[in-house]
Design an enzyme around this catalytic site. Structure first.
Site, PDB file in Angstrom:
ATOM      1  N   GLU A  95      17.195  57.796 131.960  1.00  0.00           N
ATOM      2  CA  GLU A  95      17.963  59.043 131.958  1.00  0.00           C
ATOM      3  C   GLU A  95      17.097  60.270 131.674  1.00  0.00           C
ATOM      4  OE1 GLU A  95      22.404  57.384 130.817  1.00  0.00           O
ATOM      5  OE2 GLU A  95      20.965  57.557 129.181  1.00  0.00           O
ATOM      6  N   GLY A  98      30.494  55.138 133.210  1.00  0.00           N
ATOM      7  CA  GLY A  98      31.436  54.357 134.001  1.00  0.00           C
ATOM      8  C   GLY A  98      32.668  55.211 134.283  1.00  0.00           C
ATOM      9  N   ILE A 110      31.580  48.424 129.176  1.00  0.00           N
ATOM     10  CA  ILE A 110      32.905  48.020 129.669  1.00  0.00           C
ATOM     11  C   ILE A 110      32.786  47.510 131.110  1.00  0.00           C
ATOM     12  CG2 ILE A 110      35.293  48.752 130.097  1.00  0.00           C
ATOM     13  CD1 ILE A 110      34.548  48.852 127.101  1.00  0.00           C
ATOM     14  N   MET A 145      28.567  55.219 126.042  1.00  0.00           N
ATOM     15  CA  MET A 145      28.296  54.602 124.744  1.00  0.00           C
ATOM     16  C   MET A 145      27.631  55.541 123.726  1.00  0.00           C
ATOM     17  SD  MET A 145      27.100  50.826 126.143  1.00  0.00           S
ATOM     18  CE  MET A 145      27.063  50.087 124.512  1.00  0.00           C
ATOM     19  N   GLU A 146      27.554  56.843 124.029  1.00  0.00           N
ATOM     20  CA  GLU A 146      26.857  57.760 123.112  1.00  0.00           C
ATOM     21  C   GLU A 146      27.538  59.107 122.888  1.00  0.00           C
ATOM     22  OE1 GLU A 146      25.250  56.534 125.930  1.00  0.00           O
ATOM     23  OE2 GLU A 146      24.240  54.837 124.954  1.00  0.00           O
ATOM     24  N   ASP A 163      29.064  53.319 137.840  1.00  0.00           N
ATOM     25  CA  ASP A 163      29.899  52.128 138.051  1.00  0.00           C
ATOM     26  C   ASP A 163      31.352  52.478 137.716  1.00  0.00           C
ATOM     27  OD1 ASP A 163      28.397  51.809 135.179  1.00  0.00           O
ATOM     28  OD2 ASP A 163      30.491  51.202 135.053  1.00  0.00           O
TER      29      ASP A 163
HETATM   30  C1  3QA Z   1      24.724  50.918 129.338  1.00  0.00           C
HETATM   31  C2  3QA Z   1      24.160  52.299 129.126  1.00  0.00           C
HETATM   32  C3  3QA Z   1      24.587  52.897 127.811  1.00  0.00           C
HETATM   33  O1  3QA Z   1      23.616  53.790 127.320  1.00  0.00           O
HETATM   34  C4  3QA Z   1      25.854  53.641 128.164  1.00  0.00           C
HETATM   35  C5  3QA Z   1      24.705  53.232 130.159  1.00  0.00           C
HETATM   36  C6  3QA Z   1      27.516  53.483 132.331  1.00  0.00           C
HETATM   37  N1  3QA Z   1      28.442  52.541 132.645  1.00  0.00           N
HETATM   38  C7  3QA Z   1      29.033  52.117 131.491  1.00  0.00           C
HETATM   39  C8  3QA Z   1      30.052  51.165 131.221  1.00  0.00           C
HETATM   40  N2  3QA Z   1      30.415  50.964 129.937  1.00  0.00           N
HETATM   41  C9  3QA Z   1      29.824  51.678 128.938  1.00  0.00           C
HETATM   42  N3  3QA Z   1      28.849  52.587 129.154  1.00  0.00           N
HETATM   43  C10 3QA Z   1      28.453  52.828 130.431  1.00  0.00           C
HETATM   44  N4  3QA Z   1      25.539  54.171 129.467  1.00  0.00           N
HETATM   45  C11 3QA Z   1      23.973  49.944 128.545  1.00  0.00           C
HETATM   46  S1  3QA Z   1      24.042  48.315 129.062  1.00  0.00           S
HETATM   47  C12 3QA Z   1      22.736  48.067 130.160  1.00  0.00           C
HETATM   48  C13 3QA Z   1      21.464  47.788 129.457  1.00  0.00           C
HETATM   49  O2  3QA Z   1      20.446  47.352 130.333  1.00  0.00           O
HETATM   50  C14 3QA Z   1      26.682  54.692 130.220  1.00  0.00           C
HETATM   51  C15 3QA Z   1      27.492  53.676 130.974  1.00  0.00           C
HETATM   52  N5  3QA Z   1      30.645  50.480 132.205  1.00  0.00           N
HETATM   53  C16 3QA Z   1      19.320  46.978 129.605  1.00  0.00           C
HETATM   54  C17 3QA Z   1      18.464  46.049 130.395  1.00  0.00           C
HETATM   55  O3  3QA Z   1      18.484  44.784 129.799  1.00  0.00           O
END
Ligand code: 3QA
Length: 229
Positions: free
Chosen positions: A12, A78, A152, A172-173, A196
């Site tokens: 990001e 998401g 999620i 998530m932040e 997504d």
């Molecule tokens: C997801 C990231 C976290 O910082 C929150 C992306 C996008 N789609 C989401 C969803 N639910 C919750 N949050 C989000 N960000 C972390 S998990 C992937 C880790 O990969 C936003 C977000 N559906 C690490 C590689 O192993």
């Protein structure tokens, strides 16, 4: 003017660091903070690592240690609102923590005593973002963002978050950054591009679109900086 730009994942902030080309790196609290100047703005840039606790630490550090006077968050999210498609931009009007739950005591979801379910973002930054979108012909939705320490990937959970908080997107932040900025009186803005739809395909979609959506958000963030400069 000292501005913080924050992301959660390295993907990001990488497009921003690549855009600014030269920067310095300071290590603090098991993290790295990148400083640079852009069109007369002093910038401090960092990714927090995933989740509300990491994001709170980074936001606090950006403000208290690096002296940031405004905080801008750029990243992916998401979608809950079906009008939001992959790559679309959303700027938060207000944010809530969807996983904060003391409902056993009669309180609403997302509420703790002396807190509030929703934290509102800065209206001046919001107006600026809308103005930038308009002049550049970019579609920017505004809406409610729900935050929790969960990726999620389940339609039922997504629908629950959507109807409980009237939320349009989730991540998530954001809400933890909002709590910190609100407490410390720092105007902030949370910008996200959709990666997504938080459903059963979310994991695959996220992996596929993380990089491209993070770039969408970052390039809009540069346009906001241009307007601020
Ligand atoms: C997801 C990231 C976290 O910082 C929150 C992306 C996008 N789609 C989401 C969803 N639910 C919750 N949050 C989000 N960000 C972390 S998990 C992937 C880790 O990969 C936003 C977000 N559906 C690490 C590689 O192993």
């Amino acid at each position: 003017m000292k501005l913080a730009i924050m992301g959660a994942m390295v993907e990001e902030i990488t497009p921003l660091l690549e855009y600014f080309e030269t920067y310095e790196c300071v290590e603090f609290g098991k993290n790295r903070y990148y400083t640079t100047t852009y069109k007369g703005l002093d910038l401090v840039i960092a990714y927090s690592k995933i989740g509300k606790v990491n994001a709170s630490l980074t936001a606090t550090t950006l403000i208290e240690k690096f002296g940031a006077q405004k905080l801008l968050f750029s990243g992916v999210a998401g979608a809950i609102n079906p009008t939001l498609k992959i790559g679309d931009l959303i700027v938060a009007t207000k944010l809530a923590q969807h996983d904060l739950d003391i409902t056993a005591f009669g309180h609403p979801h997302g509420y703790v005593p002396e807190g509030a379910v929703f934290i509102e973002t800065d209206s001046a930054l919001m107006q600026l973002a809308k103005h930038v979108a308009q002049t550049k012909g970019i579609v920017l939705q505004e809406g409610i963002i729900a935050t929790g320490d969960q990726f999620i990937c389940d339609s039922a959970k997504k629908e629950w978050i959507g109807k409980t908080f009237n939320a349009d997107a989730l991540e998530m932040e954001g809400a933890s950054v909002a709590v910190v900025c609100d407490a410390l009186n720092i105007p902030f803005c949370i910008l996200r591009a959709i990666s997504d739809a938080a459903d059963m395909d979310a994991g695959f979609s996220f992996d596929t679109f993380l990089e491209s959506s993070a770039k969408q958000s970052a390039s809009f963030m540069v346009a906001i900086l241009d307007a601020l400069a």
